[in-house]
Design an enzyme around this catalytic site. Structure first.
Site, mmCIF file in Angstrom:
data_model
loop_
_atom_site.group_PDB
_atom_site.id
_atom_site.type_symbol
_atom_site.label_atom_id
_atom_site.label_comp_id
_atom_site.label_asym_id
_atom_site.label_seq_id
_atom_site.Cartn_x
_atom_site.Cartn_y
_atom_site.Cartn_z
ATOM 1 C CB SER A 47 -0.896 0.007 1.234
ATOM 2 O OG SER A 47 -0.114 0.325 2.372
ATOM 3 C CE LYS A 48 -0.183 6.999 -2.939
ATOM 4 N NZ LYS A 48 0.937 6.623 -3.789
ATOM 5 N NE ARG A 49 0.291 0.636 5.953
ATOM 6 C CZ ARG A 49 0.910 -0.508 6.138
ATOM 7 N NH1 ARG A 49 2.031 -0.561 6.816
ATOM 8 N NH2 ARG A 49 0.415 -1.625 5.638
#
Ligand code: GLU
Length: 496
Positions: A253-255
């Site tokens: 994910s974006k993380r």
């Protein structure tokens, strides 16, 4: 040629993410390997979340990756339209058929009522399954509700029993039908079909033979299979691709950093490197081989070699692969690839044709580029009239004290050089250092910092040669007039 037809069916609700790109790639590779057709279909029935801009971004990202489609937006085809929103008439026919055969029914339950029931089920700790209360509504009651201005949704009647399928990657998967409730196929508010319905109608009417998609869709598959059965349509084969995890083994994910293909393009990843990298996320040929050309991937790709386990995204590996692809690109091609990055950094005007000079610069940068964007920090000093020296860099320069003392002599000698070439430049710097008992390393480091403002650059002799005598002189003189009296130095050269 055969009749194998696969599709990539993104929802245009954002950028093309790496997971989606990997799904597209596996479909594309499979189609190209078997000589089938690869179809692009835009699933834009979720009106609130879909946008034309996102569809365009996805299409552009597919083009950037070189995943060309045989049918779909822009290219057309015999089974269009390829945007779901334009297929409403097709869906309506199938909805009518299901209603006529009593395989679907109108549901007048309001969203708030359903939500309340859902919450109640949650309180009791049981899964919410629609209780079919609208299935038994009489014709009179339905007419009355309609008259009162209520527009119904349409639900699919799930038959009893069990639904199983042989997943091409995971083997047999079974579901109890009682766990799948009568899902909505046409929404009441906008009269638009839901994903689970539209996807089946599209896959049937587009004659899709293999559905390869992310494993987040596994729970949708039995619902879709029951629709195929209800419509007496032949089932495609299903294969669910393992998910992609970040380095900490949670879903990518974006993380974990950039996840959209266009972000990678902007940073200077090459499409071939990305393709190579994505292909290895969940597919392997022999455990050893890491570098595959596109042609080789097409030749070697097979569904049997897709693993069941989640694939872990390894950024270092991607950077390494990218560096390999840049390194292996022929010089003229590499030069062409870095030009947009120099332009974006404002170092090169759009209409400036300096191919020969640029090629020389790219040549002396050698194997150092891992990302195309690296060209900017490595070479910006070639294009700028202004060099800034930070306090830190000046501290590093102080470490080459001995080298500094002989800069004026070195400058004079370089200016007198005839011929001025790599060999004579190197010899001069080494000779003068030796004469003054200074380690050449120190002279080289001092010169490097003065001429470039940096400690990491292409080879110094090549750099001096490409800067030329005049700029070399001007930079040394401008720098010397400020050093060592200032904490930071900023020199601006002017043509005179
Ligand atoms: N539009 C769906 C998605 O983007 C496609 C799912 C499918 O391939 O069936 O996830």
């Amino acid at each position: 040629m055969n009749n194998i037809r696969v599709r990539f069916a993104p929802s245009p609700t954002g950028h093309l993410h790496l997971g989606g790109a990997r799904t597209a790639l596996f479909n594309w590779l499979f189609a190209r390997h078997v000589g089938g057709k690869f179809i692009l279909r835009i699933e834009d029935t979720d009106v609130a979340r879909s946008s034309e801009a996102s569809a365009k971004e996805i299409i552009d990202a597919m083009k950037f990756l070189g995943l060309n489609w045989d049918e779909g937006p822009e290219v057309g085809g015999d089974y269009g339209p390829y945007y779901q929103f334009e297929r409403k008439d097709i869906y309506a026919k199938f909805i009518d058929k299901l209603l006529c055969e009593e395989k679907a029914y109108f549901c007048f339950c309001k969203a708030e009522e359903l939500q309340a029931r859902r919450e109640e089920a949650q309180k009791k700790g049981v899964p919410f399954v629609y209780d079919r209360r609208c299935l038994a509504l009489s014709k009179e009651k339905k007419d009355e509700l309609r008259k009162n201005g209520q527009t119904p949704a349409i639900r699919f009647k799930i038959p009893s029993g069990e639904t199983s399928f042989i997943d091409l990657i995971r083997g047999e998967i079974k579901f109890k039908n009682e766990d799948l409730d009568d899902f909505v196929i046409l929404k009441s508010n906008d009269q638009i079909p839901t994903y689970n319905f539209a996807v089946v109608i599209d896959d049937i009417t587009m004659k899709i033979t293999h559905v390869l998609r992310g494993d987040d869709h596994i729970s949708n598959t039995p619902r879709q299979i029951l629709l195929y059965h209800a419509l007496n349509a032949a089932l495609p084969q299903f294969g669910h691709l393992p998910m992609i995890l970040g380095s900490d083994h949670t879903r990518l994910s974006k993380r974990h950093g950039a996840t959209a293909v266009d972000e990678y393009a902007e940073k200077g990843y090459l499409p071939d490197a990305l393709i190579n990298f994505l292909a290895r996320l969940g597919w392997s040929f022999d455990e050893k081989q890491e570098i595959f050309s596109r042609e080789e991937l097409i030749e070697k790709f097979s569904l049997e070699r897709i693993g069941k386990n989640a694939a872990v995204f390894n950024t270092e590996k991607l950077i390494w692969l990218n560096g390999e692809y840049i390194k292996n690109a022929p010089l003229p091609e590499r030069t062409k690839l870095v030009i947009p990055f120099l332009q974006k950094a404002g170092l090169l005007a759009k209409n400036e044709d300096r191919t020969e000079f640029l090629q020389k610069i790219v040549e002396i940068v050698g194997d150092r580029l891992k990302l195309l964007g690296d060209i900017v920090p490595y070479t910006d000093f070639f294009f700028k009239d202004r060099i800034e020296y930070s306090e830190d860099i000046l501290k590093v320069l102080e470490k080459s004290k001995n080298g500094l003392t002989i800069i004026p002599d070195t400058k004079d000698a370089l200016l007198q050089l005839e011929p001025f070439n790599l060999e004579t430049i190197e010899k001069t710097i080494r000779d003068i250092s030796e004469k003054h008992n200074v380690k050449p390393k120190e002279t080289i480091q001092a010169l490097r910092i003065i001429l470039t403002g940096k400690t990491v650059t292409p080879g110094l002799f090549e750099t001096i040669f490409l800067l030329g005598k005049d700029i070399t002189r001007k930079r040394i003189e401008a720098f010397s007039s400020a050093f060592p009296n200032q904490k930071t130095i900023d020199i601006q050269l002017h043509n005179d």
